[in-house]
Design a protein around this motif. Structure first.
Motif, mmCIF file in Angstrom:
data_model
loop_
_atom_site.group_PDB
_atom_site.id
_atom_site.type_symbol
_atom_site.label_atom_id
_atom_site.label_comp_id
_atom_site.label_asym_id
_atom_site.label_seq_id
_atom_site.Cartn_x
_atom_site.Cartn_y
_atom_site.Cartn_z
ATOM 1 N N LEU A 28 24.023 20.260 -83.474
ATOM 2 C CA LEU A 28 24.880 21.312 -83.564
ATOM 3 C C LEU A 28 23.567 22.067 -82.046
ATOM 4 C CD1 LEU A 28 26.166 23.467 -84.882
ATOM 5 C CD2 LEU A 28 23.633 23.818 -86.465
ATOM 6 N N VAL A 29 22.671 22.326 -81.699
ATOM 7 C CA VAL A 29 21.983 22.680 -80.337
ATOM 8 C C VAL A 29 22.783 23.282 -79.615
ATOM 9 C CG1 VAL A 29 20.037 23.136 -79.469
ATOM 10 C CG2 VAL A 29 19.343 23.018 -81.886
ATOM 11 N N ILE A 30 22.948 22.074 -78.945
ATOM 12 C CA ILE A 30 23.783 21.398 -77.902
ATOM 13 C C ILE A 30 24.984 22.772 -78.089
ATOM 14 C CG2 ILE A 30 25.924 19.788 -76.606
ATOM 15 C CD1 ILE A 30 23.186 18.167 -77.046
ATOM 16 N N ASP A 31 25.938 22.373 -79.185
ATOM 17 C CA ASP A 31 26.662 23.035 -79.242
ATOM 18 C C ASP A 31 26.939 25.024 -79.677
ATOM 19 O OD1 ASP A 31 28.706 20.941 -78.655
ATOM 20 O OD2 ASP A 31 29.154 21.241 -81.870
ATOM 21 N N PHE A 32 25.694 25.444 -80.202
ATOM 22 C CA PHE A 32 25.266 26.104 -80.109
ATOM 23 C C PHE A 32 24.509 27.340 -78.917
ATOM 24 C CE2 PHE A 32 21.495 29.562 -80.648
ATOM 25 C CZ PHE A 32 22.538 30.032 -81.107
ATOM 26 N N VAL A 33 24.468 26.419 -78.412
ATOM 27 C CA VAL A 33 23.316 27.215 -76.689
ATOM 28 C C VAL A 33 25.025 27.199 -76.027
ATOM 29 C CG1 VAL A 33 22.475 26.421 -74.103
ATOM 30 C CG2 VAL A 33 21.536 25.859 -76.945
ATOM 31 N N ALA A 34 26.067 26.613 -76.004
ATOM 32 C CA ALA A 34 27.195 26.527 -75.077
ATOM 33 C C ALA A 34 27.503 28.271 -75.729
ATOM 34 C CB ALA A 34 27.915 25.358 -75.170
ATOM 35 N N ALA A 35 27.701 28.014 -76.695
ATOM 36 C CA ALA A 35 28.552 29.387 -77.490
ATOM 37 C C ALA A 35 27.762 30.258 -77.517
ATOM 38 C CB ALA A 35 28.707 28.628 -79.184
ATOM 39 N N ARG A 36 26.683 30.476 -77.609
ATOM 40 C CA ARG A 36 25.996 31.471 -77.355
ATOM 41 C C ARG A 36 25.826 32.132 -75.669
ATOM 42 N NH1 ARG A 36 20.440 32.551 -75.982
ATOM 43 N NH2 ARG A 36 19.568 34.067 -77.008
ATOM 44 N N ALA A 37 25.962 31.174 -74.224
ATOM 45 C CA ALA A 37 25.702 31.438 -73.524
ATOM 46 C C ALA A 37 27.506 31.721 -73.006
ATOM 47 C CB ALA A 37 25.931 30.249 -72.503
ATOM 48 N N ARG A 38 28.541 31.095 -73.811
ATOM 49 C CA ARG A 38 29.921 31.839 -73.646
ATOM 50 C C ARG A 38 30.184 33.101 -74.129
ATOM 51 N NH1 ARG A 38 31.346 26.681 -75.352
ATOM 52 N NH2 ARG A 38 31.681 27.167 -76.943
ATOM 53 N N ARG A 39 29.345 33.435 -75.426
ATOM 54 C CA ARG A 39 29.249 34.914 -75.658
ATOM 55 C C ARG A 39 28.481 36.109 -74.783
ATOM 56 N NH1 ARG A 39 26.763 38.000 -80.635
ATOM 57 N NH2 ARG A 39 27.857 39.247 -81.167
ATOM 58 N N ARG A 40 27.257 35.480 -74.378
ATOM 59 C CA ARG A 40 27.150 36.325 -73.907
ATOM 60 C C ARG A 40 27.957 37.391 -72.412
ATOM 61 N NH1 ARG A 40 21.646 36.434 -74.797
ATOM 62 N NH2 ARG A 40 21.272 36.426 -72.308
ATOM 63 N N ALA A 41 28.219 35.647 -71.576
ATOM 64 C CA ALA A 41 28.521 35.922 -70.373
ATOM 65 C C ALA A 41 29.761 37.152 -70.670
ATOM 66 C CB ALA A 41 29.685 34.680 -69.884
ATOM 67 N N ALA A 42 30.867 36.962 -71.713
ATOM 68 C CA ALA A 42 31.898 37.809 -72.397
ATOM 69 C C ALA A 42 30.969 39.188 -72.988
ATOM 70 C CB ALA A 42 32.885 36.976 -72.228
ATOM 71 N N SER A 43 30.268 40.025 -72.736
ATOM 72 C CA SER A 43 30.015 40.774 -73.597
ATOM 73 C C SER A 43 29.766 41.651 -72.613
ATOM 74 C CB SER A 43 28.360 40.305 -74.508
ATOM 75 O OG SER A 43 28.166 40.470 -73.297
ATOM 76 N N THR A 44 30.779 42.197 -73.400
ATOM 77 C CA THR A 44 30.521 44.108 -71.982
ATOM 78 C C THR A 44 29.949 45.296 -72.761
ATOM 79 O OG1 THR A 44 32.195 44.905 -73.470
ATOM 80 C CG2 THR A 44 32.568 44.026 -71.122
ATOM 81 N N HIS A 45 28.966 45.496 -74.202
ATOM 82 C CA HIS A 45 28.524 46.189 -74.872
ATOM 83 C C HIS A 45 26.938 45.063 -75.341
ATOM 84 C CE1 HIS A 45 32.147 48.210 -74.543
ATOM 85 N NE2 HIS A 45 31.274 49.260 -74.486
ATOM 86 N N THR A 46 25.905 46.437 -75.381
ATOM 87 C CA THR A 46 24.600 45.865 -75.686
ATOM 88 C C THR A 46 24.768 45.288 -77.024
ATOM 89 O OG1 THR A 46 23.401 47.907 -76.126
ATOM 90 C CG2 THR A 46 23.394 46.716 -73.784
ATOM 91 N N GLN A 47 24.168 44.567 -77.859
ATOM 92 C CA GLN A 47 24.103 44.523 -78.777
ATOM 93 C C GLN A 47 23.781 45.976 -80.008
ATOM 94 O OE1 GLN A 47 20.591 41.577 -80.749
ATOM 95 N NE2 GLN A 47 21.175 40.372 -78.646
ATOM 96 N N ARG A 48 23.273 47.278 -79.183
ATOM 97 C CA ARG A 48 23.143 48.237 -79.644
ATOM 98 C C ARG A 48 24.359 49.109 -79.793
ATOM 99 N NH1 ARG A 48 16.151 50.415 -79.690
ATOM 100 N NH2 ARG A 48 15.926 48.005 -80.076
ATOM 101 N N GLY A 49 25.448 48.135 -78.985
ATOM 102 C CA GLY A 49 26.588 48.654 -78.634
ATOM 103 C C GLY A 49 26.846 49.629 -78.014
ATOM 104 N N ARG A 50 25.838 49.974 -76.818
ATOM 105 C CA ARG A 50 26.318 50.543 -75.299
ATOM 106 C C ARG A 50 26.530 49.831 -74.822
ATOM 107 N NH1 ARG A 50 19.342 52.409 -76.164
ATOM 108 N NH2 ARG A 50 19.994 53.118 -77.823
ATOM 109 N N PRO A 51 27.404 50.839 -73.417
ATOM 110 C CA PRO A 51 28.314 49.700 -72.555
ATOM 111 C C PRO A 51 26.807 48.803 -71.641
ATOM 112 C CG PRO A 51 28.751 51.992 -72.619
ATOM 113 C CD PRO A 51 27.606 51.834 -73.303
ATOM 114 N N ARG A 52 27.174 47.857 -71.750
ATOM 115 C CA ARG A 52 26.002 46.153 -70.874
ATOM 116 C C ARG A 52 25.623 47.346 -68.981
ATOM 117 N NH1 ARG A 52 23.448 42.599 -71.713
ATOM 118 N NH2 ARG A 52 24.858 42.340 -73.676
#
Length: 314
Positions: A28-52
């Motif tokens: 699961l760690v392998i899948d999680f790290v890959a999914a986390r990298a995809r999500r971070r790369a696609a994010s346009t806002h910070t965790q607090r909702g501000r534009p990155r």
């Protein structure tokens, strides 16, 4: 302080803390790290909702690495401690523990891909255990409702939707779909406890996603579902009414249906091993859907590795 490295010294503790053994956790760690990298790369806002304004990952390094973040989140799902206790166990402040868990749940939710939440044309055809489903060859999914205690909202108007007449307390509900083999096929969005099972099924639209000739099986709470979609075979136990008791043939048929439906009872038992879905849900109502979908994805991974005893043999 709990860490992955420390737990590796006693790997037999992994199921009690995470619901997975060490080998399953490592996969699961392998899948999680890959999914986390995809999500971070696609994010346009910070965790607090501000534009990155900077690339994802810039700034101060996180206290916990991805493996320990995943470990902390699975422990929260499995044991359901308060965030204050969880933070103490992992050397974090209460607020940091909450943020870490919510971020990890968002990543894990992207791994929750259930076949019967997709149109029939986009999934492979599934088969049933022939020895049990000879009487119901058209059944491809088994449907049941899961009800869980929920903290009492403030104010009568806020409480009424969650008041379950059956449970005599405030609850939330989900609909769980599984295949005759015991694999999880879908999990509906969470609804307040006063919502009828049949109403929830209509809102989820699971019958609409079945292919031509595919049918479903459910319990007595779904009586009437067969009239919604006459073209979809729906197997429901006969229900006695006032002045119309069940005949011997109906009772016999109900026993056969119950023997086939036991598979979803085993699935429910696996979901309830995670205390976040068994105890009173303490978080906000809007966060329950993500929690149950993540747990369902974890349980399905476990069932894929260790199949359940899916049906009655006698």
């Amino acid at each position: 302080m709990i860490t992955y490295a420390a737990l590796c010294l006693t790997p037999q503790i992994f199921p009690a803390l995470t619901g997975l053994n060490r080998e399953e956790f490592d996969r699961l760690v392998i899948d999680f790290v890959a999914a986390r990298a995809r999500r971070r790369a696609a994010s346009t806002h910070t965790q607090r909702g501000r534009p990155r304004r900077r690339a994802a990952g810039a700034g101060a390094p996180a206290t916990l690495d991805p493996t320990d973040r995943l470990l902390m989140t699975l422990l929260w799902l499995r044991v359901s401690p308060t965030y204050e206790v969880l933070g103490w166990l992992f050397g974090l402040e209460k607020s940091n523990a909450w943020e870490n868990v919510q971020d990890t749940l968002a990543v894990l939710e992207t791994l929750a891909d259930f076949p019967f939440e997709r149109p029939a044309t986009e999934r492979a055809k599934l088969s049933s255990p022939q020895a049990v489903f000879d009487a119901f060859p058209q059944v491809k999914v088994i449907i049941d409702g899961k009800e869980q205690p929920f903290r009492r909202p403030r104010g009568w108007e806020e409480q009424k939707p969650f008041d379950s007449g059956k449970q005599k307390r405030h609850t939330v509900k989900n609909q769980v779909v599984c295949t005759p083999e015991g694999r999880i096929g879908g999990v509906s969005a969470t609804v307040p406890g006063s919502t009828h099972d049949l109403t929830r099924m209509r809102g989820d639209g699971v019958l609409d996603r079945l292919a031509e000739g595919e049918g479903a099986m459910a319990d007595k709470a779904y009586t009437g579902a067969e009239s919604d979609r006459p073209d979809v075979p729906v197997v429901v136990p006969a229900k006695a009414t006032r002045g119309h008791p069940l005949s011997d043939d109906q009772k016999s048929a109900n026993r056969v249906i119950s023997g086939c439906r036991v598979v979803i009872e085993h699935v429910m038992a696996q979901l309830n091993r995670f205390q976040v879905l068994k105890q009173v849900f303490r978080s906000a109502f809007g966060r329950h859907t993500r929690a149950i979908r993540v747990v369902a994805a974890l349980v399905d991974r476990r069932i894929a590795a260790v199949p359940l005893k899916t049906f009655a043999t006698t």
